[in-house]
Design a protein around this motif. Structure first.
Motif, mmCIF file in Angstrom:
data_model
loop_
_atom_site.group_PDB
_atom_site.id
_atom_site.type_symbol
_atom_site.label_atom_id
_atom_site.label_comp_id
_atom_site.label_asym_id
_atom_site.label_seq_id
_atom_site.Cartn_x
_atom_site.Cartn_y
_atom_site.Cartn_z
ATOM 1 N N ARG A 1 0.859 -1.184 0.000
ATOM 2 C CA ARG A 1 0.000 0.000 0.000
ATOM 3 C C ARG A 1 0.895 1.234 0.000
ATOM 4 N NH1 ARG A 1 -3.900 1.847 4.992
ATOM 5 N NH2 ARG A 1 -4.825 3.655 3.962
ATOM 6 N N LEU A 2 0.641 2.139 -0.903
ATOM 7 C CA LEU A 2 1.425 3.367 -0.982
ATOM 8 C C LEU A 2 0.561 4.557 -0.592
ATOM 9 C CD1 LEU A 2 3.173 2.847 -4.429
ATOM 10 C CD2 LEU A 2 4.115 2.401 -2.178
ATOM 11 N N VAL A 3 1.118 5.396 0.269
ATOM 12 C CA VAL A 3 0.491 6.659 0.618
ATOM 13 C C VAL A 3 1.548 7.714 0.375
ATOM 14 C CG1 VAL A 3 -0.552 8.027 2.456
ATOM 15 C CG2 VAL A 3 -0.966 5.555 2.356
ATOM 16 N N MET A 4 1.251 8.646 -0.517
ATOM 17 C CA MET A 4 2.242 9.649 -0.902
ATOM 18 C C MET A 4 1.675 11.043 -0.643
ATOM 19 S SD MET A 4 3.712 7.798 -4.338
ATOM 20 C CE MET A 4 2.221 8.121 -5.205
ATOM 21 N N PRO A 5 1.753 11.481 0.606
ATOM 22 C CA PRO A 5 1.151 12.777 0.938
ATOM 23 C C PRO A 5 2.015 13.949 0.480
ATOM 24 C CG PRO A 5 2.254 11.887 2.854
ATOM 25 C CD PRO A 5 2.347 10.831 1.771
ATOM 26 N N ASP A 6 1.340 15.025 0.170
ATOM 27 C CA ASP A 6 2.022 16.302 0.013
ATOM 28 C C ASP A 6 2.105 16.907 1.414
ATOM 29 O OD1 ASP A 6 2.196 16.218 -2.787
ATOM 30 O OD2 ASP A 6 0.194 17.074 -3.022
ATOM 31 N N LEU A 7 3.270 17.345 1.810
ATOM 32 C CA LEU A 7 3.416 17.989 3.107
ATOM 33 C C LEU A 7 2.678 19.321 3.111
ATOM 34 C CD1 LEU A 7 7.218 17.385 3.699
ATOM 35 C CD2 LEU A 7 5.301 16.033 4.547
ATOM 36 N N ARG A 8 2.380 19.817 4.309
ATOM 37 C CA ARG A 8 1.728 21.133 4.398
ATOM 38 C C ARG A 8 2.545 22.127 3.591
ATOM 39 N NH1 ARG A 8 0.786 23.607 9.744
ATOM 40 N NH2 ARG A 8 0.499 21.507 10.483
ATOM 41 N N GLY A 9 1.835 22.965 2.863
ATOM 42 C CA GLY A 9 2.490 23.966 2.034
ATOM 43 C C GLY A 9 2.953 23.458 0.688
ATOM 44 N N HIS A 10 2.766 22.180 0.404
ATOM 45 C CA HIS A 10 3.245 21.574 -0.836
ATOM 46 C C HIS A 10 2.077 20.985 -1.622
ATOM 47 C CE1 HIS A 10 6.875 21.608 1.626
ATOM 48 N NE2 HIS A 10 7.573 21.488 0.510
ATOM 49 N N GLY A 11 2.219 20.981 -2.941
ATOM 50 C CA GLY A 11 1.283 20.273 -3.808
ATOM 51 C C GLY A 11 -0.171 20.581 -3.516
ATOM 52 N N ALA A 12 -0.963 19.519 -3.310
ATOM 53 C CA ALA A 12 -2.403 19.664 -3.101
ATOM 54 C C ALA A 12 -2.772 19.871 -1.637
ATOM 55 C CB ALA A 12 -3.118 18.437 -3.657
ATOM 56 N N SER A 13 -1.806 19.852 -0.731
ATOM 57 C CA SER A 13 -2.105 20.049 0.693
ATOM 58 C C SER A 13 -2.413 21.512 0.990
ATOM 59 C CB SER A 13 -0.926 19.595 1.558
ATOM 60 O OG SER A 13 -0.846 18.197 1.573
ATOM 61 N N ASP A 14 -2.992 21.734 2.166
ATOM 62 C CA ASP A 14 -3.282 23.097 2.603
ATOM 63 C C ASP A 14 -2.008 23.918 2.660
ATOM 64 O OD1 ASP A 14 -5.952 22.511 2.871
ATOM 65 O OD2 ASP A 14 -5.835 22.131 5.018
#
Length: 175
Positions: free
Chosen positions: A13-26
């Motif tokens: 299972r892969l979870v690839m979050p954008d950190l805060r301030g990056h990409g699609a994150s807040d």
């Protein structure tokens, strides 16, 4: 990471979050700090009911996953920092602080070439212009204030004190 997903997704299972301030994150107002990023990742794991993970992070996220492994040993079964660093020297801190100020004054276009030159090697630039173009587009889409806040957080990273507490297997990737 996009080219790795098809190779790994059939076996884990892969979870690839954008950190805060990056990409699609807040993109909340800064300042940001490593502690916030670590807490965000731990909170994401809790929300997704991930009890144990292999934490992989590149560059700034390499330091982040090391800190996560030190602080949350029950969560991290193995850690893979890719091209990361435990602390920047004075020159690196100055470079990050200057980059943050430049982005705030002139926007992402003012730093995109320097970031790409450091993030991707000359061989990648020559052999894989499509990847370089994708990275360029992603960088240019960043919110300058959030990018500057993250860059200032990078300047302050020091995970050296945490390293003795990393007890899980670690694969350090550089090159």
């Amino acid at each position: 990471w996009g080219s790795i997903v098809p190779l790994l997704s059939p076996v884990c299972r892969l979870v690839m979050p954008d950190l805060r301030g990056h990409g699609a994150s807040d993109k909340p107002p800064g300042p940001y700090a490593l502690r916030q990023f670590v807490d965000d990742l731990a909170g994401l794991c809790a929300a997704l009911k991930i009890e144990r993970c292999v934490a992989v992070g590149a560059s700034m996220s390499g330091a982040l996953v090391l800190q996560l492994a030190a602080d949350r040993p029950e969560l991290v079964q193995a850690v893979v920092p890719v091209g990361g660093f435990p602390v920047l020297g004075a020159a690196g801190r100055d470079r990050m602080t200057q980059r943050a100020s430049l982005v705030e004054a002139q926007g992402m276009a003012a730093v995109v070439d320097a970031v790409l030159a450091g993030a991707l090697g000359a061989t990648t630039h020559a052999a894989n212009p499509g990847l370089v173009a994708l990275q360029r587009a992603a960088l240019l889409e960043n919110d300058p204030r959030a990018y500057a806040a993250a860059t200032r957080a990078v300047a302050e990273i020091d995970v050296q004190p945490a390293l003795p507490r990393v007890k899980c297997p670690a694969l350090l990737v550089f090159g």
